[in-house]
Design an enzyme around this catalytic site. Structure first.
Site, PDB file in Angstrom:
ATOM      1  N   GLU A 149      33.531  18.889  36.714  1.00 42.06           N
ATOM      2  CA  GLU A 149      34.564  19.422  35.575  1.00 42.06           C
ATOM      3  C   GLU A 149      34.133  20.600  34.900  1.00 42.06           C
ATOM      4  OE1 GLU A 149      36.618  17.446  31.697  1.00 42.06           O
ATOM      5  OE2 GLU A 149      34.412  17.380  31.974  1.00 42.06           O
ATOM      6  N   ASP A 162      30.505  15.110  34.891  1.00 44.42           N
ATOM      7  CA  ASP A 162      31.479  15.427  33.777  1.00 44.42           C
ATOM      8  C   ASP A 162      30.827  16.779  32.897  1.00 44.42           C
ATOM      9  OD1 ASP A 162      32.987  13.901  31.476  1.00 44.42           O
ATOM     10  OD2 ASP A 162      31.211  14.530  30.497  1.00 44.42           O
ATOM     11  N   ASP A 188      31.360   8.712  38.097  1.00 46.21           N
ATOM     12  CA  ASP A 188      31.295  10.021  37.122  1.00 46.21           C
ATOM     13  C   ASP A 188      29.890  10.122  36.535  1.00 46.21           C
ATOM     14  OD1 ASP A 188      32.325  11.756  35.083  1.00 46.21           O
ATOM     15  OD2 ASP A 188      34.022  10.262  34.813  1.00 46.21           O
ATOM     16  N   HIS A 196      42.278  11.041  32.283  1.00 47.57           N
ATOM     17  CA  HIS A 196      42.436   9.983  31.182  1.00 47.57           C
ATOM     18  C   HIS A 196      42.259  10.843  29.907  1.00 47.57           C
ATOM     19  CE1 HIS A 196      38.454  11.712  32.412  1.00 47.57           C
ATOM     20  NE2 HIS A 196      37.709  11.309  31.118  1.00 47.57           N
ATOM     21  N   ASP A 197      42.013  12.163  29.901  1.00 51.41           N
ATOM     22  CA  ASP A 197      42.014  12.993  28.746  1.00 51.41           C
ATOM     23  C   ASP A 197      43.235  13.698  28.542  1.00 51.41           C
ATOM     24  OD1 ASP A 197      39.353  12.666  28.515  1.00 51.41           O
ATOM     25  OD2 ASP A 197      38.797  14.192  29.659  1.00 51.41           O
TER      26      ASP A 197
HETATM   27  C1  GLC Z   1      34.900  14.940  29.628  1.00 53.14           C
HETATM   28  C2  GLC Z   1      35.699  13.701  29.922  1.00 53.14           C
HETATM   29  C3  GLC Z   1      36.012  13.087  28.594  1.00 53.14           C
HETATM   30  C4  GLC Z   1      34.929  12.768  27.665  1.00 53.14           C
HETATM   31  C5  GLC Z   1      34.235  14.252  27.743  1.00 53.14           C
HETATM   32  C6  GLC Z   1      32.789  14.123  26.866  1.00 53.14           C
HETATM   33  O1  GLC Z   1      35.592  15.794  29.012  1.00 53.14           O
HETATM   34  O2  GLC Z   1      36.493  13.806  30.855  1.00 53.14           O
HETATM   35  O3  GLC Z   1      36.580  11.778  28.800  1.00 53.14           O
HETATM   36  O4  GLC Z   1      34.976  12.768  26.263  1.00 53.14           O
HETATM   37  O5  GLC Z   1      33.781  15.027  28.722  1.00 53.14           O
HETATM   38  O6  GLC Z   1      31.814  13.189  27.949  1.00 53.14           O
END
Ligand code: GLC
Ligand code: CA
Length: 962
Positions: A288, A231, A129, A356-357
């Site tokens: 992402e 991310d 990640d 995980h979110d």
């Molecule tokens: C992404 C991650 C999340 C994190 C955010 C900030 O959305 O999936 O878990 O809190 O980025 O890094």
């Protein structure tokens, strides 16, 4: 950016890259579409909650290594591991304080290297990640940056003065609630943080900063990892000038996505990033990309222009968040189909329903009580068989559920805490806030993996785990599900196998079916777009939707396919000259189902026997045929062994082709007279062969045959055949008649001598020398004889043979003439013939009954032999078929009549389901073809019409506009 192109430095002992040859599922191929990451199943690990091995209550690297076999056995082969870099853990590792160090609680760099190797040893891959939108406020870069306004790294982050009056630089809200700005007393400026205040955004405008990010990226690629999940990458570009957002509701902070999510100009950063880092490696990248729509996807994931191989977008998962209620199936279909269709030609989807979110799927879209197993498995199936790489989030494969802890202190998530505090400050009741957290909180997905029913679900031996274990672990855990054949876990394994074993689930084109059904999500995957004819969205004419089933690729694989039959058929023709030059002769001319003919050359005679109807057929030949002579059959099962077989039963549309080698027969002739008696028909065959126009120059003599002689012999063949069909009591008289006819014919063909008696024996006595005939060309000028005359002559010859006065030809060749009477017995034979099991006999009589008087039995097969009335050689009939003008009008009239006649109401009513959605004029789209196919499916398979008769039929394309 010099470092980025450097080779790995020698002192860093990079872990060897995964050798592509050891990956069985990754085909070595020239097909540009094929990529290992398209064929992978990804598994996401949240390291903190996966497996603790040192008893501190926190998952660790060693724990991941220990549990790799679980992932392997599941069938996944690409692991995405959430951040494990050094971090103060404000956001569980997404707040990185050192990109090149491992978080202490997780383990060491050596363990990470061991993990990478362990993954590769199992022929799996691993991606990390990569968090590049922000760092931790404890990262040395930030510490330096905040140290003074003049620090060289000041510009690496986003610093601004407040507005006059002690106001923040703008009204942007943080994604984790509250202001996106944090005041720093030291330098009297604010810094921007889209996430928590301990996660300052880096400044991508600064080239020096970007260079550092690329450097750490390459450093990890050189460790031998297989790529990155990147991310929050759609947030790296902020709207220039960082202006206030419009604030009509006069909020304290305004949701700010519009000004920092996929903002124009972001492509420049992404292009550079790609160029300077992973473009040089065979790795996979998943961005992402919140806020990126399918219309922009070409810039993000197209194989040419794209910056990543895939992106995570949240349109589908956000659906639930919008309503927090029942799943809107129609909306889900719209969204998923939009992405599937949108990317199919140039890009690739990352498929997921959990991470995980997000709260757990069985507790949001599903029903984690009555339908826990059912919904877990159905959600798995619906997304994992789409086009894209499926991601499974840890615990999803056992149907882990949301959790409800009593206190906010049980919720480590910084986002949850922020939310709670802000709401509480607004005076909202604790219970009310907790209800919201229960439903939406990210910690729902972060409770420890439930391995078994021992302490802490087998996750940790600690008294205190970093986050509570979901108490339902005693019921829901891996160990239990491994034992249960019907568990969610085992379903996942089967599902993954199905996907892995069928390429169509990887590369097949996705199409929605049942598009307007409110409960069913149905789609098809089809091997290639537009049947492989074109890659265009629109073809000049529609593709037949059955190409899914009927296509070259499929038939090449199937030994018994039509295509492979054609190949055999062509080979048979090519390898046997008789099919090119042999004389054609019709046999079984009045059989209503069988089209049989022979092709005769001077050395061979081929029999082509076809049943042209959908009913079983039966017939008898005078010529015995054997398996050894069979050169072609269209049956899947081998044709049953037979020798000198004369009576045949053919399946609907069965064909057989035999070739008889004539030379062998000549050998027979020379047998000693007291050897087994030759069959009369063989003799006839031989006689005919000797007389055939092809044999005008044989070894024995110079023989030529007039058309007349030929016709006569044809007739003989028929008559002989008749004889073989007669019931025993009639046999004698028939044979006598045949013999008489033989005498006559042979005497007419001048040089042919002494057909001796009226018995078959006499025929069998015929010797080679008997067949010597000479040309009869003086009698008729064959070349110049008018065709009509020729026909008449031939016909009268035939009739003459039977002492019958010619009658006008009848097109239907019905039994109304004198042919009927002496032959009547043939027609009733049917009832005494065995029926053909397993095939429906000719009972439904879809032919005109008046033409089928002979059929008396409906349950048994009619033995339609070569002679069903002695009229076979009614040449006039053969030649006089009137030829209809080909006319569409005529065809349409016929079709109309047929439809009207149909008693099936489904065919006469005009159901709404057969209406297609309106299309732009002149256009044809694949989607709509599928609608059409769906209509037919509904009508035929269900035996009924549409389940929702009046619903409008819309295509996914139309839906997009909704
Ligand atoms: C992404 C991650 C999340 C994190 C955010 C900030 O959305 O999936 O878990 O809190 O980025 O890094
Ligand atoms: Ca630990």
């Amino acid at each position: 950016m010099a470092e980025s192109s450097e080779k790995p430095t020698t002192n860093q002992s990079p872990i060897p890259k995964l050798d592509t040859t050891i990956k069985s599922s990754f085909h070595a191929t020239n097909d540009v579409r094929r990529k290992w990451w398209k064929e992978s199943i990804a598994y996401q690990i949240y390291p903190r909650s996966f497996q603790d091995t040192n008893g501190d209550g926190i998952g660790d690297i060693r724990g991941i290594i220990q549990r790799l076999d679980h992932i392997k056995e599941l069938g996944a082969d690409l692991i995405w591991i959430c951040p494990i870099y050094k971090s103060p853990n404000d956001d569980n590792g997404y707040d990185i304080s050192d990109y090149q160090q491992i978080m202490d609680v997780f383990g060491t760099m050596e363990e990470v290297e061991e993990l990478i190797k362990a993954v590769h040893d199992r022929k799996m891959r691993i991606i990390f990640d990569l968090v590049l939108n922000h760092t931790s406020d404890e990262h040395p870069w930030f510490i330096e940056s905040r140290s003074s306004r003049t620090n060289p790294k000041r510009d690496w982050y986003i610093w601004r003065d407040g507005k006059p009056g002690g106001l923040r630089p703008n009204n942007w809200e943080s994604i984790f609630n509250g202001s996106a700005w944090e005041y720093d007393k030291e330098t009297d400026q604010y810094y921007l943080h889209l996430f928590s205040r301990k996660m300052p955004d880096v400044n991508w405008e600064c080239a020096e900063l970007r260079e550092q990010l690329y450097k750490v990226t390459n450093w990890w690629l050189d460790r031998g990892i297989d790529g990155f999940r990147i991310d929050a990458i759609s947030h790296i570009k902020k709207k220039p000038g960082l202006p206030d957002l419009p604030n009509p509701k006069q909020l304290e902070f305004v949701s700010s996505f519009d000004y920092h999510m996929n903002v124009e100009g972001i492509e420049d950063y992404l292009s550079e990033f790609k160029r300077e880092t992973y473009s040089k490696y065979d790795v996979v990248t998943v961005g992402e990309a919140n806020g990126v729509g399918v219309d922009q996807a070409v810039d993000w994931v197209s194989e040419e222009r794209g910056k990543f191989n895939m992106i995570f977008q949240f349109e589908a998962t956000n659906l639930w968040e919008k309503t927090l209620g029942t799943l809107d199936v129609l909306a889900l279909k719209r969204i998923m189909t939009r992405w599937e269709k949108g990317l199919e030609k140039f890009g690739w989807n990352a498929l997921f329903i959990e991470n995980h979110d997000k709260p757990r799927i069985v507790s949001t879209w599903g029903n984690d009580k009555e339908y826990w197993r059912d919904c877990a498995t159905t959600f798995a199936t619906v997304y994992m068989l789409m086009m894209g790489t499926p991601f499974i989030y840890q615990g999803q494969e056992i149907g882990m559920t949301n959790v409800r802890f009593p206190s906010i202190n049980d919720y480590p998530d910084v986002a949850a805490k922020n939310f709670y505090n802000l709401e509480l400050a607004k005076g909202i009741d604790h219970n009310e806030i907790m209800q919201i957290i229960y439903i939406t909180g990210r910690d729902n997905a972060r409770t420890p993996m439930q391995w078994d029913d021992s302490l802490n679900s087998g996750f940790s031996t600690s008294q205190q785990t970093w986050i509570g274990v979901n108490p339902n672990y005693v019921r829901i855990n891996v160990a239990q599900q491994e034992k249960d054949e019907h568990s969610i876990l085992n379903f996942y394994k089967r599902l993954i196998r199905v996907r892995k074993e069928n390429d169509v689930f990887v590369y097949g084109i996705y199409d929605l079916i049942l598009s307007s059904h409110k409960q069913i999500y149905g789609y098809t995957r089809t091997d290639s777009l537009n049947s492989g004819f074109s890659t265009s969205q629109q073809t000049w004419i529609g593709v037949n939707p059955n190409y899914v089933r009927i296509n070259v690729a499929q038939q090449e694989k199937d030994e018994h396919s039509i295509l492979n039959f054609y190949k055999r058929l062509i080979r048979v023709r090519k390898e046997n000259d008789v099919f090119v030059y042999g004389i054609y002769d019709l046999i079984l001319s009045s059989h209503k189902q069988i089209y049989g003919y022979t092709r005769t050359s001077d050395t061979k005679r081929a029999y082509v026997l076809t049943n042209l109807t959908d009913r079983a057929a039966q017939f008898t030949l005078y010529q015995g045929l054997s398996t050894s002579q069979l050169v072609l059959s269209n049956l899947i099962e081998p044709v049953p062994e037979h020798k000198d077989e004369k009576s045949f039963k053919f399946h609907p549309y069965e064909i057989r082709v035999y070739i008889i080698d004539y030379k062998k027969k000549e050998h027979h002739h020379r047998r000693h007279p007291h050897e087994k008696k030759k069959h009369a028909t063989d003799e006839l065959d031989d006689v005919e062969a000797a007389l055939s126009p092809e044999t005008t120059k044989t070894a024995d003599s110079n023989v030529s045959l007039t058309k007349r002689q030929k016709a006569a012999l044809d007739k003989l063949e028929q008559m002989s055949n008749n004889a073989l069909q007669e019931p025993l009591q009639d046999a004698r008289s028939i044979l006598e008649a045949v013999a008489a006819a033989t005498t006559k014919v042979l005497s007419e063909t001048q040089p042919l001598e002494k057909p001796k008696s009226t018995t078959t024996k006499s025929i069998s006595d015929t010797t080679d020398s008997d067949k010597v005939i000479s040309a009869d060309s003086a009698e008729i000028d064959l070349e110049h004889e008018p065709i009509q005359k020729k026909r008449e002559r031939q016909r009268s010859l035939v009739l003459h043979l039977e002492n019958i006065t010619p009658t006008p030809p009848v097109a239907s060749s019905s039994e109304q003439t004198t042919f009927d009477q002496p032959r009547r017995s043939f027609s009733t034979q049917a009832s005494s013939k065995p029926s053909l099991k397993g095939h429906h006999a000719d009972s439904s009589s879809d032919e005109d009954d008046s033409q089928d008087k002979r059929t008396t039995s409906t349950s048994e097969l009619e033995d339609e032999t070569s002679d069903t009335g002695g009229k076979d050689i009614d040449y006039a009939v053969l030649y006089d078929d009137s030829i209809e003008d080909f006319s569409f009008t005529y065809a349409r009239e016929q079709a109309k009549k047929r439809l009207l006649r149909s008693s099936d109401p489904r065919l006469t009513q005009t159901p709404s389901i057969f209406k297609l959605p309106p299309l732009p004029s002149g256009s044809v789209s694949v989607l709509n073809l599928f609608e059409l196919s769906r209509c037919y499916d509904a009508a035929t398979e269900n035996g009924q019409l549409a389940p929702e008769p009046n619903r409008p039929v819309t295509s996914p394309t139309n839906q997009q506009a909704n």
